[in-house]
Design an enzyme around this catalytic site. Structure first.
Site, PDB file in Angstrom:
ATOM      1  N   GLY A  96       0.827  -1.209   0.000  1.00  0.00           N
ATOM      2  CA  GLY A  96       0.000   0.000   0.000  1.00  0.00           C
ATOM      3  C   GLY A  96       0.856   1.251   0.000  1.00  0.00           C
ATOM      4  N   ASP A 187       6.346  -5.123   6.407  1.00  0.00           N
ATOM      5  CA  ASP A 187       6.944  -6.341   6.965  1.00  0.00           C
ATOM      6  C   ASP A 187       7.118  -7.429   5.905  1.00  0.00           C
ATOM      7  OD1 ASP A 187       4.157  -6.268   6.953  1.00  0.00           O
ATOM      8  OD2 ASP A 187       3.955  -7.768   8.516  1.00  0.00           O
ATOM      9  N   LYS A 218       8.341   1.058   5.276  1.00  0.00           N
ATOM     10  CA  LYS A 218       7.128   1.813   4.919  1.00  0.00           C
ATOM     11  C   LYS A 218       5.880   1.131   5.433  1.00  0.00           C
ATOM     12  CE  LYS A 218       4.553   0.157   2.495  1.00  0.00           C
ATOM     13  NZ  LYS A 218       3.648  -0.632   1.638  1.00  0.00           N
ATOM     14  N   THR A 219       4.911   1.828   5.855  1.00  0.00           N
ATOM     15  CA  THR A 219       3.506   1.439   6.006  1.00  0.00           C
ATOM     16  C   THR A 219       2.799   2.399   6.946  1.00  0.00           C
ATOM     17  OG1 THR A 219       1.845  -0.161   6.680  1.00  0.00           O
ATOM     18  CG2 THR A 219       3.946  -0.416   7.768  1.00  0.00           C
ATOM     19  N   ILE A 220       1.639   2.849   6.506  1.00  0.00           N
ATOM     20  CA  ILE A 220       0.860   3.755   7.361  1.00  0.00           C
ATOM     21  C   ILE A 220       0.424   3.034   8.626  1.00  0.00           C
ATOM     22  CG2 ILE A 220      -0.033   5.067   5.375  1.00  0.00           C
ATOM     23  CD1 ILE A 220      -2.836   3.703   6.319  1.00  0.00           C
ATOM     24  N   ASP A 221       0.394   1.696   8.593  1.00  0.00           N
ATOM     25  CA  ASP A 221      -0.120   0.930   9.733  1.00  0.00           C
ATOM     26  C   ASP A 221       0.766   1.068  10.984  1.00  0.00           C
ATOM     27  OD1 ASP A 221      -1.846   0.149   7.792  1.00  0.00           O
ATOM     28  OD2 ASP A 221      -1.300  -1.970   7.783  1.00  0.00           O
ATOM     29  N   TYR A 260     -25.375  13.661  17.398  1.00  0.00           N
ATOM     30  CA  TYR A 260     -24.951  12.374  16.840  1.00  0.00           C
ATOM     31  C   TYR A 260     -23.820  11.717  17.626  1.00  0.00           C
ATOM     32  CZ  TYR A 260     -27.384  13.514  12.474  1.00  0.00           C
ATOM     33  OH  TYR A 260     -28.320  13.821  11.535  1.00  0.00           O
ATOM     34  N   ARG A 269      -5.192  -2.201   9.112  1.00  0.00           N
ATOM     35  CA  ARG A 269      -5.251  -3.666   8.993  1.00  0.00           C
ATOM     36  C   ARG A 269      -5.365  -4.333  10.359  1.00  0.00           C
ATOM     37  NH1 ARG A 269      -3.835  -6.588   4.348  1.00  0.00           N
ATOM     38  NH2 ARG A 269      -2.510  -4.909   3.666  1.00  0.00           N
ATOM     39  N   GLU A 439      -7.996   7.949   2.356  1.00  0.00           N
ATOM     40  CA  GLU A 439      -7.798   9.404   2.400  1.00  0.00           C
ATOM     41  C   GLU A 439      -6.432   9.768   2.978  1.00  0.00           C
ATOM     42  OE1 GLU A 439     -10.157   7.641   3.767  1.00  0.00           O
ATOM     43  OE2 GLU A 439     -12.136   8.526   3.531  1.00  0.00           O
TER      44      GLU A 439
HETATM   45  P1  FBP Z   1       0.813  -1.906   3.629  1.00  0.00           P
HETATM   46  O1  FBP Z   1       0.966  -2.743   4.862  1.00  0.00           O
HETATM   47  O2  FBP Z   1       1.176  -2.611   2.390  1.00  0.00           O
HETATM   48  O3  FBP Z   1       1.541  -0.598   3.767  1.00  0.00           O
HETATM   49  O4  FBP Z   1      -0.736  -1.543   3.462  1.00  0.00           O
HETATM   50  C1  FBP Z   1      -1.425  -0.795   4.389  1.00  0.00           C
HETATM   51  C2  FBP Z   1      -2.905  -0.687   4.121  1.00  0.00           C
HETATM   52  O5  FBP Z   1      -3.246   0.649   3.839  1.00  0.00           O
HETATM   53  C3  FBP Z   1      -3.730  -1.227   5.292  1.00  0.00           C
HETATM   54  O6  FBP Z   1      -3.907  -0.267   6.299  1.00  0.00           O
HETATM   55  C4  FBP Z   1      -5.013  -1.626   4.635  1.00  0.00           C
HETATM   56  O7  FBP Z   1      -5.684  -2.628   5.358  1.00  0.00           O
HETATM   57  C5  FBP Z   1      -4.547  -2.147   3.308  1.00  0.00           C
HETATM   58  O8  FBP Z   1      -3.330  -1.482   3.023  1.00  0.00           O
HETATM   59  C6  FBP Z   1      -5.512  -1.906   2.185  1.00  0.00           C
HETATM   60  O9  FBP Z   1      -4.998  -2.521   1.042  1.00  0.00           O
HETATM   61  P2  FBP Z   1      -5.459  -2.256  -0.444  1.00  0.00           P
HETATM   62  O10 FBP Z   1      -4.775  -1.003  -0.893  1.00  0.00           O
HETATM   63  O11 FBP Z   1      -4.932  -3.443  -1.176  1.00  0.00           O
HETATM   64  O12 FBP Z   1      -6.937  -2.105  -0.435  1.00  0.00           O
END
Ligand code: FBP
Length: 568
Positions: A96, A187, A218-221, A260, A269, A439
């Protein structure tokens, strides 16, 4: 003076006023590198940190070359060295997208300078297999510096695992006379980097030498982090600041419109790093942390009960009819009974795949229910149709449930409504639901992510020029000047049994419930639940006092004395 039409047309193709300004943003670099324009080439020396998992002996046998060369020892930047020229290096993005990837490429290009050649790989690992390489120029660097996304190269999720795929990589290396590959990924991708580093260690070039492989985290997670060595993966800061801005705005809206409860699911993830960071920045009434749910073995009913009681208490004690609940994307798999159900469903769907596929959709739930244990059959029957549908939906290429498709936030809303009715039917409960994910991945990087990634690129470039292979670049000490490190990838590998086979994996770093960030969150959450104490962090800033902030969870976990990042 141009017409307004001409001015508007001039902003096409990444030339908005913002994008033009952001390219000029000066980037701080670690002392070892001297300057961003003409970085110093550094050598690497051993630290006293040696890595290894419980599977170190198995890994050493499977990765003899890279383990012998590195002795699993972490390296740090040493003295400046003489220029190296003539290297040909390919860079690819994997998985991602995350903000700052372009700056990794720019940092590598800057470190390699005019005397070496950098290639971009189009479309991620698949592009590497297909040999889709093109030369990256200094003009490209000027164009993509400090811009978000991975669009300059593109990315994909191909896992390089079969002998044919390894041969294809070898062919690409030979065809393009490569000396090195940089894999920018999470990872799984860094696991791939470790495997490729070993595979390409020798015998690729005519003189018998190999091709180097270096990873970048890398990863936003945020689930690729190693306390004391790798504070965070890049992209996390930008994504969480974007989500925090939106959550802050919603919190402001709830307290303005006074009607609300918003249930907001946040991407990430499995791990809840994104959710805890957004909570620390915005202080909402209720936040679920998946890892805590698993540790305390909380049932779905127990979780719903807690939310319902918070809704009731806010109304009865403070007349508040509004609030925000943060829900991590992967929470469903951390709820013990749901986890057991999903595991049995995965097996049942795999075993009865043909019969299941032939059934009309309306009969599928009953069919699969009949194949489950009594407890799981009962649980499946108790869930709303929109959840069951997603639980039975097609698995991903690894045979796993696509958790992000399950509308957990809706399930929680429906169950909370029912529970409030049981406990105190007078309490108003009007809701909205959201999923914040895509986003946040490709916004322009925060100043932190921009600087961090550029320095990661300089480190990866310097490692290549130093002849290293099988390492992941890292920058440690983010509030104290920044220290370039090289983490030996085999030292991170574990052996996991997957689909009946042993596989090497870098374990995802989940939120630790005893971590300083989690402990701070726990110490404040009841206060946030009782009243409106939210903060609205606003849009991310690239100039001015709010620009130099690092993620709060990273600062807490690193025992930093300040939130202000300092590189250089
Ligand atoms: P990476 O671990 O590859 O960086 O992906 C992160 C992520 O944005 C997760 O947060 C999310 O669950 C997933 O990718 C969504 O994947 P896709 O872009 O295949 O819908």
């Amino acid at each position: 003076m141009s017409t307004l039409n001409e001015q508007l047309i001039s902003t096409e193709a990444h030339r908005s006023i913002f994008e033009n300004e952001v390219r000029k943003l000066p980037l701080p670099v670690c002392k070892a590198f001297g300057s961003a324009e003409k970085p110093t080439l550094v050598s690497f020396v051993n630290t006293d940190k040696v890595l290894g998992t419980k599977d170190a002996a198995t890994v050493a046998a499977a990765f003899p070359n890279t383990v012998k060369a590195s002795a699993n020892t972490v390296l740090k930047a040493g003295a400046a060295t003489a220029a190296v020229t003539g290297k040909r290096v390919a860079v690819l993005f994997s998985g991602g997208p995350a903000a700052g990837g372009h700056n990794v490429l720019c940092g590598i290009k800057r470190m390699l300078g005019a005397g070496n050649t950098v290639f971009g790989v189009r479309g991620g690992p698949k592009g590497l297999l297909e040999g889709k390489l093109f030369e990256v120029t200094e003009a490209d660097v000027q164009k993509i510096l400090n811009t978000g996304g991975f669009d300059f190269l593109g990315s994909d999720r191909t896992k390089i695992k079969t002998p044919e795929q390894f041969e294809q990589v070898k062919k690409t290396c030979i065809d393009h006379k490569l000396d090195a590959i940089v894999i920018v990924g999470g990872d799984d991708s860094n696991t791939n980097a470790a495997i490729l580093a070993e595979y390409l260690y020798t015998g690729i070039k005519a003189d018998g030498s190999g091709v180097q492989v270096i990873g970048a985290p890398k990863t936003i997670d945020g689930d690729l982090q190693i306390r004391g060595l790798l504070p965070i993966s890049f992209g996390f800061d930008t994504a969480t600041r974007i989500y925090a801005e939106m959550v802050g705005n919603i919190l402001q809206d709830t307290a303005s419109s006074l009607k609300y409860w918003h249930f907001i699911k946040l991407m990430g993830r499995s791990a809840s790093h994104v959710t805890i960071e957004v909570a620390l920045q915005t202080k909402p009434a209720f936040t679920l942390i998946s890892e805590e749910i698993a540790e305390k073995k909380l049932s779905l009913a127990a979780i719903v009960d807690q939310i319902a009681k918070t809704v009731i208490a806010r109304y009865r004690n403070k007349s508040l009819k509004h609030g925000v609940v943060l829900v991590p994307e992967g929470v469903i798999e951390f709820i013990p009974e749901m986890n057991a159900l999903i595991a049995e469903l995965n097996d049942a769907l795999a075993h009865h795949a043909d019969a299941f596929a032939k059934l009309p959709e309306a009969d599928r739930a009953a069919f699969i229910q009949s194949k489950l244990s009594a407890d799981n059959a009962r649980l499946l029957a108790s869930l709303p149709g929109y959840v069951v549908k997603m639980l039975l939906a097609e698995r991903d290429s690894h045979g796993n449930l696509q958790v992000s498709l399950i509308p957990t936030e809706l399930l929680l809303i429906d169950m909370t409504r029912a529970r409030i009715k049981e406990l105190d039917a007078e309490v108003p409960f009007n809701t909205q639901n959201h999923f914040l994910g895509y986003e946040g991945r490709c916004g322009a990087p925060t100043l932190f992510d921009a600087a961090y990634t550029f320095n990661l690129g300089l480190t990866a470039g310097a490692l290549i020029l130093a002849g290293k292979t099988g390492y992941m670049a890292s920058i440690n000490g983010l509030t104290t000047g920044g220290e370039p490190l090289a983490i030996p990838l085999p030292g991170l590998l574990n052996v996991e049994r997957r689909h009946g086979k042993d596989e090497y994996v870098i374990e995802k770093a989940l939120v630790k419930t005893d971590s300083p960030a989690m402990q701070y969150f726990i110490s404040r959450r009841d206060v946030w639940a009782a009243d409106d104490l939210f903060a609205s962090p606003g849009p991310r800033q690239l100039w001015g006092p709010a620009a130099r902030q690092i993620p709060i969870s990273v600062a807490l976990n690193d025992a930093a004395a300040t939130l202000e990042f300092k590189i250089g």
